[in-house]
Each structure stands twice: as structure tokens, then as C-alpha cells.
Design a protein around this motif. Sequence first.
Motif, PDB file in Angstrom:
ATOM      1  N   TYR A 218       0.829  -1.203   0.000  1.00 44.75           N
ATOM      2  CA  TYR A 218       0.000   0.000   0.000  1.00 44.75           C
ATOM      3  C   TYR A 218       0.866   1.257   0.000  1.00 44.75           C
ATOM      4  N   GLU A 219       0.294   2.300  -0.542  1.00 42.37           N
ATOM      5  CA  GLU A 219       1.006   3.573  -0.566  1.00 42.37           C
ATOM      6  C   GLU A 219       0.079   4.652  -0.001  1.00 42.37           C
ATOM      7  N   PRO A 220       0.583   5.448   0.920  1.00 40.82           N
ATOM      8  CA  PRO A 220      -0.270   6.477   1.524  1.00 40.82           C
ATOM      9  C   PRO A 220      -0.396   7.710   0.638  1.00 40.82           C
ATOM     10  N   VAL A 221      -1.544   8.360   0.715  1.00 37.69           N
ATOM     11  CA  VAL A 221      -1.737   9.664   0.085  1.00 37.69           C
ATOM     12  C   VAL A 221      -2.262  10.594   1.182  1.00 37.69           C
TER      13      VAL A 221
ATOM     14  N   GLN B  23      -5.780   2.111   8.752  1.00 37.55           N
ATOM     15  CA  GLN B  23      -6.379   1.844   7.443  1.00 37.55           C
ATOM     16  C   GLN B  23      -5.760   0.611   6.802  1.00 37.55           C
ATOM     17  N   GLU B  24      -4.442   0.467   6.947  1.00 35.53           N
ATOM     18  CA  GLU B  24      -3.812  -0.674   6.294  1.00 35.53           C
ATOM     19  C   GLU B  24      -4.256  -1.983   6.940  1.00 35.53           C
ATOM     20  N   LYS B  25      -4.347  -1.963   8.255  1.00 34.90           N
ATOM     21  CA  LYS B  25      -4.769  -3.156   8.971  1.00 34.90           C
ATOM     22  C   LYS B  25      -6.185  -3.533   8.523  1.00 34.90           C
ATOM     23  N   LEU B  26      -7.022  -2.489   8.442  1.00 35.63           N
ATOM     24  CA  LEU B  26      -8.412  -2.689   8.037  1.00 35.63           C
ATOM     25  C   LEU B  26      -8.484  -3.344   6.657  1.00 35.63           C
ATOM     26  N   LEU B  27      -7.709  -2.819   5.714  1.00 36.67           N
ATOM     27  CA  LEU B  27      -7.749  -3.340   4.350  1.00 36.67           C
ATOM     28  C   LEU B  27      -7.175  -4.752   4.286  1.00 36.67           C
ATOM     29  N   ARG B  28      -6.104  -4.980   5.040  1.00 36.60           N
ATOM     30  CA  ARG B  28      -5.488  -6.317   5.005  1.00 36.60           C
ATOM     31  C   ARG B  28      -6.419  -7.362   5.583  1.00 36.60           C
ATOM     32  N   GLU B  29      -7.263  -6.914   6.485  1.00 38.83           N
ATOM     33  CA  GLU B  29      -8.188  -7.870   7.096  1.00 38.83           C
ATOM     34  C   GLU B  29      -9.473  -7.979   6.288  1.00 38.83           C
ATOM     35  N   GLY B  30      -9.476  -7.370   5.113  1.00 41.36           N
ATOM     36  CA  GLY B  30     -10.626  -7.502   4.226  1.00 41.36           C
ATOM     37  C   GLY B  30     -11.717  -6.461   4.464  1.00 41.36           C
TER      38      GLY B  30
END
Lengths: 487, 498
Positions: B20-23, B256-263
Motif C-alpha cells: 500500500y502507498e499512503p496519500v 487503514q492498512e490493517k483494516l484493508l489487510r483484514e478484508g
Amino acid sequence: MADRLFELTTHELHDLLKSKQVSAVEVAQNFIERIDAVDGKVRSFVTTTPELALEQAKAIDEAIAKGEKLGALAGIPGAIKDNMNTRGILTTCSSKILYNYKPVYDATVVQKLGEAGALTVGKTNLDEFAMGSSCENSGFFPTHNPWNLDKVPGGSSGGSAAAVAADECAFSLGSDTGGSIRQPASFCGVVGLKPTYGRVSRYGLIAFASSLDQIGPITKDVTDSALVFNAIAGKDPCDTTSLDIETPDFTKALRDDVKGLKIGVPKEFYGQGTDPDVEKAVKDVINMLAGLGAEYKEISMSSVNYGLPVYYIIAPAECSSNLARFDGVRYGLRSKGSTDTIAMYEKTREEGFGAEVKQRIMIGTYALSAGYYDAYYLKAQKVRTMLRMDFEKAFEEFDVIITPTSPSVAFGIGALADDPYAMKLADVCTIPANLAGIPAISIPCGFKNGLPIGLQIIAKGLDEETLFRVAYTIEQHTQWHKKKPNL
Amino acid sequence: MNRDIYPLFPIPCSLTMIEYEPVIGMEVHVELQTESKMFCGCKVDFGGDPNTRCCPVCLGLPGSLPVVNGRAIEYMAKAAIALDCSITPQSIFHRKNYYYPDLPKNYQISQYDNPLGVDGYVEITVGGITKKIAVRRVHMEEDTGKLIHVEGNFSHVDYNRSGVPLMEIVTMNPPPPGYDQIQSADEAREYLQRLRQILLYLGVSDCKMEEGSMRCEPNISIRPKGQEKFGTKTEIKNLNSFRSVYLGVEYELKRQEKLLREGGTVVQETRRWDDSRGMTASMRTKEVEQEYRYFPEPDLVPMRFESDWIENLRSSLPELPMAKRDRFISQYGIAEVDAEVLVDSLDLANLFDNTAKHTKDPKAVANWITGEFLRLINATGTAISDTKLTSKHICGMIDIIENGTINRNIAKTVFEDMFNTGKQADQIVEEKGLKQVTDTGAIEAAVDKVIADCPNEVERFKAGEERLVGFFVGKVMKETQGKANPGVVNKLLKEKLG
């Protein structure tokens, strides 16, 4: 003579004061008695201020005794539309939402009248927040036309026009957003001037539509109009939309001379929807001017047809924002019993505003909303520019444009209550000058069934002098302005 | 992927792992330090009894009208120019309509599609890498009042802040070619600090985050690396220090990354940073764009900016931090790291500049200021502008070091004395008798005494333990209360110990 001073004009009263034939206190007393005698029938005033007027009059008498120079308005009783701030005196906009509002400062025009020595006899009724053409939209009570108490005085400055016509004051101030000075002046048989946008400071005028609102005098004749205008015009550092130009002495323009004057008569202001008697009265005056050496020509200004729809986008849009501040948080009405802020806003505005105001706020809110802005507000501004250009073009050829002020004479109270569109048509002739920001004056030009007919003269921006000259000439050759209603 | 950002979430080894890349977008509000408010003559000042700095205009009383404060426009134009923005030749104000009790007119006079300045940048350096962070717009608006919550069902409103000139600076995502966007918490903090530095140099704001004269609301999203479309963003409020900006952004990126990685999916919302708990929590969701019903402010006429006016303003700008840093390096030959420290505050930079240009040894000046001076500033909690120490003090001290009146060790004492008393170095040396002993006889006596007192060390030295020379020098210095000229001591020791 002293018992009917109220019938006199401002300049006539000035002459009496100057020659010490009457005192300012006598003048004030006389008008206060007149208000007591007739205002129960006419109901021009939301608030009367007899103590203030007498106090001001005493100061003027002292100045006269000391031999000080007497200004044109010194000791002259005037009335102020109740949408202009008067420090410590109720200023309601004839709205329940401001039923208890006492401003902490004076509007610039009020300050200027004070400096000129004018007396304040009261605050006049209007259609709530100046929205309407009959004074029936007042949140408190309707004002009656002094010529026929069953008829409306016009609006929104109905109280100011009726007060002058009923001799309750020598002059008054109105505000004109789409005809609110000229149309009631026409209905009440008095003189009403809407100056060029920016000539008179709006500071302290409670805004309806900021880009259209302009304060002007309502008077018994054209000379008085110039005198009051002299006192209130000029750049105000508190209003950046006021124009930084010199104010000439407008009384110098009062000349009986229309030789070579070029008059444009746009057909869009006549014909369908216009009372034939009104049209005839106006055209009789145009013919009279021609007889005095003026030339006239019928023209067409098609963009004028869009004036009404354009106005009913721009004015509500601006009002929806201007009136947002009336929310019960800081002043005015706050409805009781709400448990949260939003509910308090809603309940206060529900109870505080009348139907016409609510309707315009809703139309304006809609017109400014994302997705509609381009189609409504932006489009309306573009048409407004076209209209302004049409006038500029017309004024390359003509010195003035002459039209009826209103398509009809005063209608009955309640007669148009169920026909809001017909009511709005009452402003069809006056709105274009507001949209174009140019000056226009309404003067009496006849009667129909005992009700006054008004004639409108429009000039190019900043050319009030030509307006005064033409209006003064008409006045010199007619007697309409000398008639008085029988109260 | 920048590993610094995700230290708590070690990424499992997998060839199919999405990176992932942050904006990060930054919306910064800065209160201007003008004498009076944006649209009226009321005084601008922090604090004050509630509702004592108000008038009909900033209270939005019926009938009042705004008048633009020319000084505020000038300040904002200066800031816009310093950020390399172009100034819009004709700029107008808009009304932003929304209801809130701290907003007395229920609309804010702001700018919309015609802001004062557009297309600038702020230069940042993080981890040795320099980036130009693109700025989309600089616009003017008025501040709101403040709600004060009291017991019961009521709140009080203080309108002292209402109408204070406010400048909004917004970054541009995606940035145009040649420019960058903020992509880490470090960069977010650095961006703010650089911005603050520039505004402080211009003197247009005091930029105090704790007092709210500088406020920042970052919006944050992440997206799979290589994807062009932005992810769903959240906005963070209540960041009242540079530290909380760093922590808040860092937390939100990880969340946010944790959230996305967990689906899961990120919800578009405003989140409030809770400094004591070190986390963000949802304040309100923004499912639809706020409807502000912008339209041109009819009470104000359009502003036209002549190019002469803009150029005059541009030439009146002070030297900005980055330019000053580069000049310090090239003109004085000091290290970049020292130059960075020196330009951090204008007072510090001026102290250095005024001192360095009067000495032959600018590096020594840099060392004294970045070392001893800042140590004393921090230890005593003094503001740089309040110190008694001037460039004259430092010059005087360096002079007497160079001419051998005092040595460097004694100089530290002298420096502290100057800092505390405001006396000049030579006066302190005189009063305290700190003059360096260069008299060979006196020093020789001390050397002899030390050699006599330390036979063991002398033996070890002679056996080849050369590092003991420092021990002897120390001993001799002690014997002479630090006043011995170190050169003479060394020379004599060398002679006597062979």
C-alpha cells in the motif's frame, strides 16, 4: 396655518423655520398630533417616536436661537422604514423574528439624517423583510392606502409611502430591491426615488438582496426628493459597494427644461397586462413633454421580459443567505422548548418567518444548491448582464426611458392574496432598474377611480440629475402632486 | 514501501502481498497577526474576556457590512508569494453557507473558485531526501467564534475570535509533474514545520498550534501501490501539536492498512485524535459532500491585484529559511546540519549571521550557537528574543579565545556568565581572574609538581602508554584552575617527559 403644518413639503417647512414663523417643536407637535389623528386608520407605523422627535426639535430650536445655519432638513419630521437600524429603537423588519430587536447602532442613512437635523417620528411598516408589493406581508398588520383605506399602499415600503401621503411625516426613507420605493410611491401618489446602486450607503439596512437593495427618499414633491437625497447620498467607508464619487447638489438639477431631451419608450413596459388608463396617463405626460421640446421614440428592449424571472432567482438566492443569521442564537425571537440547536433553529424560523419569506428562502436555497447553481443563479447573472447592456445601449441614444411605475393602480387589500403571480407582476416595470443598478424615480401622473397613477423615469447610472430635471419639469406643468387624500 | 511507516505491522513474506502507498493531503489554517480583524476594526489578540473584542460586523448583526482589511490581504499575498504561488489578478470572496452557533451570520466569508494564490510548493527534507510538496491554493477567510460548553443543556459562545483573518493553505493531490505529495507521518510533520518556519519569517502569524493560531486537518488514504485511483479518505481533527500530527497520521495510516489487510473497507469520515489514548475515533461520517451553497459575496467588490503591487511585495520579502540555509553554507562554510538548526528560527539565524560576519571563524560561531547557546536556552526556558546575549558578546568572546586570553574550557564558563548576566566576555574574565596563564614559569612549576606527584603514571608513560598524556594535561589544568594555556602545557610536558 400653524394647525395644518403637516400638509407642507420639506422645503416649505424649511422656509417657515428659517424665517422663524414656526418653531421646530411646533412642527414636531403638529405631526405628532396628525399621526395620533390618522394612523389608527392608515397604520403606517410599527413604532412611533414622539419623545425623540420633540427632543430633537428642542435641539434644533436652540440652534436656531443661537443663530446657527439651518440645514435643509433641520427640524423636518421624517419617518424611517423599519428595516433600517435605529440605535435603541425597535427595528423589526415587520417580522416576528425581530419583534423585540433594538439595534446597538444607527444605519449610516439614519446617522446622516441626524447630522442634517431631521426629526424622527417613527419606524414604518413594510412587507416582512421587504418581500412583497402590498404591505400585506407585514408580520404585524397591513398598512392601508390613504386614498382608499380598502386598498393596499403598495410595498414593500408601504408604510413609508402611506405616511408621506397621509401627511404623517414630511418625508420618509424607503428601500428598493425590485420596486419597493417606486411602486408604493406610485400607489400613494407621492414621489419615490431609487438611486443608482452604490449612491447611498447600505450600512445598517437589514439586507434582503444585497446586490439589488438601495435606500432612497419618498417625498411630497421632486424638490424634497433632491433635498433628502442630498442628505443621504455619498461614499461610506463602512459599505465597500458604495461609490467613491462626489455628490453634487441635486437641487441644482431642478430646472423646468426638457428641450432636446430624448425619451425612449420601450414597448415591453406597456400593452398586455397594463391598465389602459395607466398607459394613457403616462403617454399623456410623454406627449406633454414632447410639447415642451422633448423628443420620444418607441423602442424594444427584449431582455426586459426576463427581468421578473431573473429577479426571482437572484433576490431569493441572496436572501436565503442574508436571512440565515436569524436563528434565535443571539437576538430576536427564540422559540422555547427545543432540546437541541438544530430544533431551536427550525422552530424559531418556523414561528418567526411568514409564508412569503419562507417561500423565498426555499427558492433561493434551491437555486444555490450544487447541481442547480449553474442552471439558475449563474444563468440569471448572465441574463442580468445582458439586461444591463441593453440599458447601456438604449442610453447611448436616449437621455431617459419613461414607463408606468406599475401596470395598475392600487389593488384591494386581500384581492391578490390567492394570486401570488399577479402580485409579483406589480413589480414588472420596476425590477429592471434594480437589476441594471441604474436610477429611477416615480412621480404622480394622474388618477383612476380616485387612486393615484405613477410614472417612472429611468436614467443611466449616476444620472439622477437628469431624472430630477425631467421629473421637476413634469411637476411644474401638472398639479397631481398637490392633491391630498381625504382622511 | 517505506518501512519506517509500519514498524508495528511486520509484513509476512509473500509474493502476492499487496503493497500500500499512503496519500496525505493537508489543509492548514493560519490566523494572521494583523492588528485588526478581517472585515472590521476589532482588535486581534489571543484570549480576553468573552465577547469583549466584537462589533456589529464580526457579530454579524443585521445590517452590518464587511470591509476588507488591506493589511490581511497583504499578509496573505506575501505568504502566497513565499510559497511560490501565482497571485490571481482578480480575486473575489464567496459566501460559504452553513449553520453553526459559532458562525454569527450562518455563512462564512471565504474564497471558492477564485482563491488569492494558486500552484505553489513547500520544500521538505526527510531522511536526506528533498521534495517539493505541491500547494494547490492559498485562500482568505474569516475565523469563527468558539463554543464553550458549560454544565446543563446550554453552551456559551465567545465571538472574540469571530472575524479574525484566516489563511487556508491546501496541498495538491495528485501533484503536478516535478512536485510531490506527502506520503508519511514524518513528511506531514516536516511539511507543517517548514510551512510554519516560512510564515514566522514573514511575520504574518505566530503559528502557535497549542493556541490554535495554526491548525491542521490532514486527510489520509492508502491505495495499492501503482493504482492511480485514490482510496477512501478520512480526515483527522484535534491535532494540537507537531507531535500529535505525527502520531495521528501514523496511527491512521496503520489503522487503514490493517483494516484493508483484514478484508475491511475504510469509511469516509472525520476522525478525532485523542492524544491521551493515542488513537483516532470516528466523529462523524461524511457520506455526501457538504452542501455549502457557495456564491459570490455581494457585499464586497472584486479585488484586483496589479502586477506592480505583486512585484513590490515580492521584492519586500525577507530571505526565506531555505535560501538562508544555502547562503550560510556557501558564505560561511558551515555544515548543512548546523545551517538547518540555525535557520530554524529567524532570531537564531540573525544572531548567527550578525556574529559570523564579524569574525574570522564562522564555524566556531555556529558551534557556540548550536551547542552552548541552545543548551542554555533549553535549560533556562528562555525565548531567543529575550536573551541578554548579543552578537557583540559572542564576537568578544571569540576574539579573546583567538588572542589567547582564555582557553576553550574557560570560555564555556564565560559564555554561561555572559548568557546569565549580559556582561561582556573581557569584563567577566577580568572580574573573575580567568585570564589564561601563558607564563611558562608558572606552568612549569605545575608540570613539575604533577610529575613529582604521579611517579607511577610517569613510569607507565615512559614505558609507551602514550594516551596518558591527556591525564597529565588534566592534572596540570587542575593545578592552574583551568587557566593554563593548553599549548604551553603540552609543549612543557613533552619536554619534561621526554
